[in-house]
Design an enzyme around this catalytic site. Structure first.
Site, short mmCIF file in Angstrom:
data_model
loop_
_atom_site.label_atom_id
_atom_site.label_comp_id
_atom_site.label_asym_id
_atom_site.label_seq_id
_atom_site.Cartn_x
_atom_site.Cartn_y
_atom_site.Cartn_z
N HIS B 164 36.76 48.74 36.82
CA HIS B 164 35.77 47.67 36.39
C HIS B 164 35.84 46.33 37.02
O HIS B 164 36.96 45.56 36.85
CB HIS B 164 35.48 47.75 34.89
CG HIS B 164 35.21 48.96 34.26
ND1 HIS B 164 34.03 49.45 34.33
CD2 HIS B 164 35.75 49.77 33.63
CE1 HIS B 164 33.81 50.80 33.76
NE2 HIS B 164 35.17 50.93 33.21
N CYS B 206 31.74 47.32 40.09
CA CYS B 206 30.52 46.37 40.07
C CYS B 206 30.64 45.27 40.74
O CYS B 206 31.54 44.62 40.53
CB CYS B 206 29.98 46.48 38.51
SG CYS B 206 29.99 47.70 37.65
#
Lengths: 470, 418
Positions: B164, B206
């Site tokens: 992440h 991301c």
């Protein structure tokens, strides 16, 4: 008659043993015998020789890295043979052939030495008047017997097929003994110099070689000759012939006197051969430290034992497992043991120098720093030379079974310890101790038996003398 | 008039000095560049594969990393040169319906955790500190070699990170962050220590491309799965395992690589062009301003595989001094520059030529100093020995001759004493 029959069979047996070795050589990778610690030691392993040769050709000292610890002459001789490969043949075929040839030559030398020994012994028995004993001593041709024992001994075959350079070491030792038996000073000197150069321990064989050159091959104790001569002189004086008396006195002088000239020649040849060998080695190693490096890496390695990988000897365990603190003490004890035995045995057995050499070889292969089965091969072959004197040996079956048992159990214990991990060093060392014990028992028994034989001969002579006198 | 002359003189002096400085700078920088990338040869490939997420619902990050691990191993990089960092254990997780199995596709065709997976940093060992230590090579003394990145100035390193992430950061273990300037500093340290020749950074998180925005070291190529402000999405949900099993970027990377084998030379530009923004649902952005070479010329196996050129020789124990130094064989040898100054050989090239001239008949591949050569023309041999006694071959010949001479001497001496 018996000898002639044996000759035909002898060469057949020799060819048979050569065939057996060649068959074993053609097995894949020499049956992995060269990786066994009983066969290849840091001093005799051919793999290390190949490594030393490669190092030399890469312009480094062949002793770099503590792989190779042998003589530079062996490196020059066997090194190129380890590298040449013939298509379709097993690796190291040429080296195996060299070792087979060395074995065959050793066997023929043993046979010739045995013949001369036997002839000299039976004639000396005749001189002291034991004609019947002299004839019985010639029944079994001990030279042929010893040569065949040497060739067909499983230890010799294993040492040869396992690519151990002990075949060549044995060859030069046997060569020196043969030269000494035949009273050829230069041959004996050559063999002794090379044997000492290749491995340090045959240097103690200088004493039996000197005795062989001086007094001649094995004979009954010298006092028997003197007694006989006295008796003959006494008889002849009673008959009254002065010429005969002088002849007999000459005979007595020949028998008693030590052949100093031959021994001096021997020493001169030792000097010549050793300087030749050392000059060659010095030139070979001139860029890598010269002779000092040679001595440090060969003799120094043998005497200080830095490599403690397990072998069939008794020394590695002391330093690896038990007494690293007392290292120098044990080194001195073990090597001193060999040296201390030299004098007493020489004094006791000086009338039998060939047997003395045999005993020295057994003791040195028992207490040497990196023994292998090749050393046992040598003395077991020489044992056959004394088959007549040692025919009454006790415990022969026990010793034989002991040797067989140790040679079967030792690889098993090694496997249990190293490969399976279910055993430990004590397992393997137990077989090494047992092997040493059996060797000790063998040598004690042999010396005992030989001394008993001497006593028997003395007794017979004295009874004959008494009969003659009375 | 003189005043004008002086002014013109000063001006020209200034211009000249500036020119010299400028040229000097250029020369320095080109020298720097050339010394960095052209002087050293590419010798080995390393891969550092990092998965930074824990917990069961981050299964896909583990599957991403393991898929790359499998690809990289399949194309030739061995375990010794792969540092695999997995932050959690999915294969033996209590919630894994297929114990000891990790899939990256719902058809369960490939078990990524089959045999032969070697994880170097596992579980809580995957921290920012350890990651930076791996990159810079600054470990404690007791860290084993398998946990160290032992690259040198000839290495190509693939650095793959997944987990992440966000704007200029990557989350480690749900508790700490690796920031983009940390990564840039680590890469700069690596460059100064000569720990890589070229570095490919691949990030699948991301806003991935923000992570390498601060990089400045030359020789670095970086690609991220999404740009600033975009998310990277998972590919599909495996209803049997219960979680998403792979991310889109990695899925399409694998789709590219599964068509390849170790012999293909697909270029990096084809890899980078294969990413379709519509399928990825994000823009795969790559940064090539720090990388000198053209991407069309660089095969993917430079980073993702380990294609080494092997040279077959027949003889077993040939020494280096016997080979021709300038020969074609050593030129194509990947890596070590075999210039004669590098090798510490004692032999002079003059002597080698002399020796070669003398023994012109023999095959070049034969080893020198064989005893068989004693059967050579003895005239040549004696003149050679008398000429220079110091060189190697003569020493070997001499000793060999001496050894062979021992036998007739022995026979002669024995005959004498008979």
């Amino acid at each position: 008659m018996t000898k002639k029959k044996k000759v035909q069979w002898f060469w057949m047996w020799v060819i048979g043993s050569v065939t057996l070795r060649l068959i074993l050589v053609y097995f894949p990778r020499n049956l992995n015998l060269s990786s066994r610690p009983e066969v290849s030691t840091p001093l005799t392993s051919l793999r290390r020789l190949a490594e030393g040769y490669w190092l030399k050709r890469s312009s480094m000292s062949p002793y770099a890295g503590s792989m190779y610890h042998g003589s530079p002459l062996l490196l020059t001789f066997l090194g190129p043979l380890t590298v040449t490969r013939i298509e379709g043949q097993p690796d190291q075929l040429l080296c195996s052939l060299v070792f087979v040839i060395a074995d065959v030559i050793s066997a023929t030398l043993i046979r010739a030495a045995g013949r001369s020994l036997q002839a000299a012994y039976s004639s000396s028995l005749k001189v002291i008047g034991l004609h019947q004993l002299s004839e019985t001593s010639e029944v079994l041709p001990s030279g042929d017997f010893a040569a065949l024992v040497y060739l067909w001994n499983p230890f010799t075959i294993i040492a040869c097929v396992g690519l151990s350079t002990s075949a060549i070491e044995n060859l030069v030792v046997v060569l020196s003994l043969y030269g000494a038996c035949k009273r050829l000073a230069s041959l004996a000197a050559f063999g002794w110099v090379l044997a000492t150069h290749l491995s340090l321990y045959p240097s103690i064989l200088i004493i039996p070689v000197i005795l062989l050159l001086g007094y001649g091959p094995d004979a009954p104790p010298r006092k028997l000759f003197q007694q006989r001569i006295k008796l003959e002189v006494g008889n002849s004086s009673s008959i009254g012939s002065n010429n005969l008396k002088e002849e007999l006195k000459d005979q007595s002088s020949v028998l008693k006197v030590f052949a100093w000239r031959l021994v001096v020649h021997f020493f001169i040849w030792i000097l010549l051969w050793s300087s030749y060998v050392l000059v060659l080695c010095g030139i070979y190693l001139q860029k890598h430290g010269g002779l000092q490096e040679l001595y440090r890496r060969t003799y120094g390695f043998i005497l200080t034992i830095p490599d403690l990988s397990p072998n069939i000897g008794v020394l590695w365990y002391f330093f690896a497992e038990v007494f690293d603190f007392f290292r120098s003490f044990f080194l001195m004890v073990f090597h001193g043991n060999i040296l201390l035995m030299i004098m007493p045995l020489a004094l006791r057995l000086n009338h039998r120098p060939c047997f003395l050499a045999f005993v020295y070889i057994v003791i040195s292969s028992l207490l040497k720093s990196y023994p292998s089965v090749g050393d046992s091969a040598l003395y077991l072959g020489l044992l056959g030379l004394f088959s007549y004197e040692l025919k009454d040996i006790r415990f022969s079956f026990l010793l034989f079974a002991g040797y067989v048992g140790v040679s079967l159990l030792s690889p098993v214990m090694h496997n249990l310890w190293i490969w399976r991990g279910t055993g430990n060093a004590n397992f393997y060392y137990a077989t090494a101790i047992a092997y040493a014990l059996f060797q000790v028992a063998l040598v004690i028994e042999c010396v005992n038996c030989m001394l008993n034989h001497d006593r028997m001969v003395t007794k017979l002579t004295t009874t004959k003398l008494k009969d003659a006198k009375s | 008039m003189e005043f004008c002359f002086l002014r013109i003189l000063k001006l020209t002096m200034k211009v000249l000095v500036m020119l010299l400085l400028f040229l000097g700078n250029i020369k320095n920088s080109t020298a720097y560049f050339s010394s960095s990338s052209e002087a050293t040869m590419h010798t080995n490939n390393w891969a550092v594969l990092v998965c930074t997420s824990r917990f069961w619902f981050n299964y896909r990050h583990m599957a991403n990393t393991l898929s790359l691990y499998r690809t990289v191993k399949r194309l030739g990089i061995p375990d010794e040169r792969i540092i695999l960092m997995l932050a959690d254990d999915m294969a033996c997780n209590a919630r894994n319906k297929y114990p000891a199995q990790v899939f990256n596709n719902e058809n369960h065709r490939l078990n990524l955790y089959g045999d032969n997976v070697e994880v170097d940093y596992r579980g809580y060992e995957v921290t920012v500190e350890n990651f930076l230590r791996v990159l810079t090579g600054r470990h404690e003394t007791a860290v084993p070699r398998s946990k160290r990145l032992l690259s040198d100035e000839g290495s190509h390193i693939l650095l793959y990170m997944t987990g992440h992430g966000g704007d200029e950061f990557l989350k480690f273990q749900d508790s700490e962050e690796l920031q983009s300037h940390d990564l840039a500093d680590a890469v700069k340290q690596m460059k100064e220590k000569g720990r890589f020749k070229e570095l490919l950074i691949m990030v699948d998180t991301c806003q991935a491309s923000t992570l390498f925005s601060q990089l400045q070291s030359p020789g670095v190529l970086a690609i991220g799965s999404s740009m600033k402000g975009e998310n990277s999405y998972s590919h599909h949900l495996d209803s049997d395992v219960g979680v998403s099993v792979v991310d889109r970027f990695t899925f399409y990377t694998l789709a590219f690589f599964e068509r390849l084998n170790i012999y293909d030379n697909a270029s990096l530009s084809s890899l980078f062009n294969s990413y379709n923004p519509n399928l990825l649902m994000s823009t795969a952005y790559y940064r090539r301003d720090l990388y000198q070479r053209h991407l069309e010329e660089v095969p993917v196996t430079n980073f993702f595989g380990s294609v080494m050129e092997t040279i077959h020789t027949d003889s077993a124990y040939t020494s280096l001094t016997n080979k021709n130094f300038g020969g074609a064989k050593t030129k194509t040898f990947l890596g070590q520059s075999f210039s004669s100054s590098d090798i510490n050989s004692v032999r002079n090239s003059d002597d080698e030529d002399q020796f070669n001239n003398l023994t012109a008949e023999e095959d070049q591949h034969d080893e020198a100093g064989q005893c068989i050569f004693c059967a050579m023309d003895s005239g040549h041999l004696w003149s050679f020995i008398l000429g220079n006694v110091i060189t190697h071959e003569s020493v070997d010949f001499f000793v060999c001759y001496g050894l062979v001479l021992m036998l007739p001497l022995l026979v002669f001496s024995t005959w004498l004493s008979l």
